[in-house]
Structures are given as structure tokens and as C-alpha cells.
Design a protein around this motif. Structure first.
Motif, PDB file in Angstrom:
ATOM      1  N   GLU A   2      -5.340  -5.087  -1.192  1.00 17.41           N
ATOM      2  CA  GLU A   2      -4.882  -4.107  -2.175  1.00 17.41           C
ATOM      3  C   GLU A   2      -4.525  -2.783  -1.507  1.00 17.41           C
ATOM      4  O   GLU A   2      -4.877  -2.538  -0.350  1.00 17.41           O
ATOM      5  CB  GLU A   2      -5.928  -3.901  -3.259  1.00 17.41           C
ATOM      6  N   LEU A   3      -3.831  -1.918  -2.244  1.00 22.03           N
ATOM      7  CA  LEU A   3      -3.353  -0.652  -1.691  1.00 22.03           C
ATOM      8  C   LEU A   3      -4.492   0.208  -1.164  1.00 22.03           C
ATOM      9  O   LEU A   3      -4.398   0.752  -0.064  1.00 22.03           O
ATOM     10  CB  LEU A   3      -2.529   0.111  -2.729  1.00 22.03           C
ATOM     11  N   SER A   4      -5.579   0.347  -1.909  1.00 24.78           N
ATOM     12  CA  SER A   4      -6.700   1.182  -1.453  1.00 24.78           C
ATOM     13  C   SER A   4      -7.251   0.690  -0.116  1.00 24.78           C
ATOM     14  O   SER A   4      -7.571   1.486   0.768  1.00 24.78           O
ATOM     15  CB  SER A   4      -7.820   1.208  -2.493  1.00 24.78           C
ATOM     16  N   ALA A   5      -7.339  -0.619   0.050  1.00 30.03           N
ATOM     17  CA  ALA A   5      -7.834  -1.193   1.301  1.00 30.03           C
ATOM     18  C   ALA A   5      -6.842  -0.952   2.438  1.00 30.03           C
ATOM     19  O   ALA A   5      -7.241  -0.672   3.579  1.00 30.03           O
ATOM     20  CB  ALA A   5      -8.109  -2.683   1.128  1.00 30.03           C
ATOM     21  N   GLU A   6      -5.553  -1.047   2.151  1.00 33.26           N
ATOM     22  CA  GLU A   6      -4.534  -0.776   3.181  1.00 33.26           C
ATOM     23  C   GLU A   6      -4.578   0.689   3.614  1.00 33.26           C
ATOM     24  O   GLU A   6      -4.423   1.000   4.793  1.00 33.26           O
ATOM     25  CB  GLU A   6      -3.138  -1.140   2.678  1.00 33.26           C
ATOM     26  N   GLY A  18       3.815  -0.896   8.014  1.00 38.45           N
ATOM     27  CA  GLY A  18       4.708  -1.750   7.233  1.00 38.45           C
ATOM     28  C   GLY A  18       3.973  -2.461   6.116  1.00 38.45           C
ATOM     29  O   GLY A  18       4.479  -2.571   4.994  1.00 38.45           O
ATOM     30  N   ARG A  19       2.779  -2.958   6.418  1.00 40.13           N
ATOM     31  CA  ARG A  19       1.966  -3.599   5.385  1.00 40.13           C
ATOM     32  C   ARG A  19       1.570  -2.599   4.313  1.00 40.13           C
ATOM     33  O   ARG A  19       1.547  -2.917   3.129  1.00 40.13           O
ATOM     34  CB  ARG A  19       0.720  -4.216   6.035  1.00 40.13           C
ATOM     35  N   LEU A  20       1.247  -1.370   4.733  1.00 39.74           N
ATOM     36  CA  LEU A  20       0.875  -0.316   3.786  1.00 39.74           C
ATOM     37  C   LEU A  20       2.017  -0.032   2.815  1.00 39.74           C
ATOM     38  O   LEU A  20       1.812   0.012   1.601  1.00 39.74           O
ATOM     39  CB  LEU A  20       0.482   0.964   4.523  1.00 39.74           C
ATOM     40  N   VAL A  21       3.218   0.137   3.334  1.00 41.11           N
ATOM     41  CA  VAL A  21       4.369   0.415   2.468  1.00 41.11           C
ATOM     42  C   VAL A  21       4.640  -0.772   1.546  1.00 41.11           C
ATOM     43  O   VAL A  21       4.919  -0.599   0.360  1.00 41.11           O
ATOM     44  CB  VAL A  21       5.614   0.796   3.287  1.00 41.11           C
ATOM     45  N   GLY A  22       4.520  -1.980   2.059  1.00 42.00           N
ATOM     46  CA  GLY A  22       4.704  -3.167   1.225  1.00 42.00           C
ATOM     47  C   GLY A  22       3.699  -3.226   0.093  1.00 42.00           C
ATOM     48  O   GLY A  22       4.048  -3.525  -1.058  1.00 42.00           O
ATOM     49  N   ARG A  26       4.248  -2.943  -4.090  1.00 43.78           N
ATOM     50  CA  ARG A  26       3.769  -3.992  -5.010  1.00 43.78           C
ATOM     51  C   ARG A  26       2.696  -3.509  -5.973  1.00 43.78           C
ATOM     52  O   ARG A  26       2.420  -4.155  -6.983  1.00 43.78           O
ATOM     53  CB  ARG A  26       3.207  -5.174  -4.208  1.00 43.78           C
ATOM     54  N   ALA A  27       2.058  -2.388  -5.669  1.00 46.27           N
ATOM     55  CA  ALA A  27       0.923  -1.914  -6.464  1.00 46.27           C
ATOM     56  C   ALA A  27       1.366  -1.345  -7.807  1.00 46.27           C
ATOM     57  O   ALA A  27       2.396  -0.674  -7.895  1.00 46.27           O
ATOM     58  CB  ALA A  27       0.157  -0.845  -5.687  1.00 46.27           C
ATOM     59  N   THR A  59      -4.487   4.538  -7.966  1.00 49.18           N
ATOM     60  CA  THR A  59      -4.632   3.093  -7.891  1.00 49.18           C
ATOM     61  C   THR A  59      -5.440   2.517  -9.043  1.00 49.18           C
ATOM     62  O   THR A  59      -5.355   1.316  -9.313  1.00 49.18           O
ATOM     63  CB  THR A  59      -5.282   2.678  -6.560  1.00 49.18           C
ATOM     64  N   ASP A  60      -6.236   3.359  -9.724  1.00 47.96           N
ATOM     65  CA  ASP A  60      -7.005   2.892 -10.878  1.00 47.96           C
ATOM     66  C   ASP A  60      -7.456   4.089 -11.715  1.00 47.96           C
ATOM     67  O   ASP A  60      -7.249   5.246 -11.323  1.00 47.96           O
ATOM     68  CB  ASP A  60      -8.204   2.039 -10.451  1.00 47.96           C
ATOM     69  N   GLU A  61      -8.059   3.802 -12.865  1.00 41.44           N
ATOM     70  CA  GLU A  61      -8.474   4.872 -13.766  1.00 41.44           C
ATOM     71  C   GLU A  61      -9.595   5.732 -13.170  1.00 41.44           C
ATOM     72  O   GLU A  61      -9.683   6.920 -13.471  1.00 41.44           O
ATOM     73  CB  GLU A  61      -8.886   4.299 -15.123  1.00 41.44           C
TER      74      GLU A  61
END
Length: 141
Positions: A2-6, A18-22, A26-27, A59-61
């Protein structure tokens, strides 16, 4: 991942940009509305810094709630737009007069990340690091 983990992996020096931007594209991000409305006429909360319009996205509430607390506005309702990161940079950023990027989880000192208006993040026509055919830099008036 997930984005937070990246974001955490990149900040720890083990991530891949690159993975972070991807993952960002998608997030599903929560972007608070500026006027407090839940209809489509309201603007999105953003800030101007260094000549760049930064849209706040979360990324979340829980991350949005931390932002509200940091602003001293936890007691009010925070309507938001849930939008894919790709849609935010591909459709919303081009509507801004001038360069714009996205500040994710900005109230989290160890979990925030800026996605600036550069090639590979925003469309090239709105990236500040891309020259146009006329020799000027895209996105800069």
C-alpha cells in the motif's frame, strides 16, 4: 504494497521511487473539500508554497483526522473527495492556474510525502521540469 508502506520504505532508504509513484497513482486518496460541502461545486483544500499549489491528500480517515487536529479544527466535519491518485494528478492538476502537486499525509512527520509537479508524476504539459516547444518550462507562467 500500500501507499503508506511504500512511503515508509522510501523514507527508510529501501524503497523504489517508481514503485512509490505507481502505488500513489493506484491509491484511493481522501482530499478534503475547502468549502465544507459534499457536492461537486466545492473546491479542494490546498496551500500555496514556493509557487506551487499543493493539494492535501490522505491515505485514510485517521491520517485526515491527524491533519484536522494539527490545524486545531478537529471539532468540525471534514467532507472529502475520495479519488485515485492518478485522477488527482491527471485531471485535477491540469485545472490549476500554475504548477500543482500533492502533499500526502502531511500531518504525519514520519509518513508524509510530496509528489511535486514534475515529469513522471503529473502530465508533462504541467510539469515544471519539462521544456515546451517554445523553450519555456511547462506549467510555469
Amino acid at each position: 504494497m500500500e501507499l503508506s508502506a511504500e512511503i515508509a520504505a522510501l523514507r527508510a532508504g529501501t524503497g523504489d521511487p517508481g514503485r512509490l509513484v505507481g502505488e500513489f497513482r493506484r491509491a484511493v486518496l481522501l482530499v478534503p473539500r475547502a468549502d465544507g460541502s459534499v457536492d461537486s461545486t466545492g473546491g479542494l483544500i490546498s496551500a500555496l508554497s514556493g509557487g506551487i499549489r499543493w493539494f492535501y491528500a490522505f491515505t485514510d480517515e485517521k491520517a485526515l483526522a491527524r491533519f484536522a487536529v494539527a490545524r486545531g479544527e478537529a471539532g468540525r466535519e471534514w467532507p472529502f473527495l475520495a479519488i485515485l491518485g492518478a485522477r488527482l494528478v491527471d485531471a485535477v492538476v491540469p485545472e490549476v492556474d500554475g504548477p500543482a502537486g500533492v502533499a500526502v499525509n502531511i500531518a504525519d512527520p514520519d509518513g508524509s510525502m510530496l509528489f511535486p509537479p514534475v515529469a513522471g508524476i503529473v502530465p508533462d504539459a504541467y510539469a515544471v521540469d519539462v521544456e515546451t516547444e517554445s523553450g519555456s518550462v511547462a506549467g510555469v507562467a
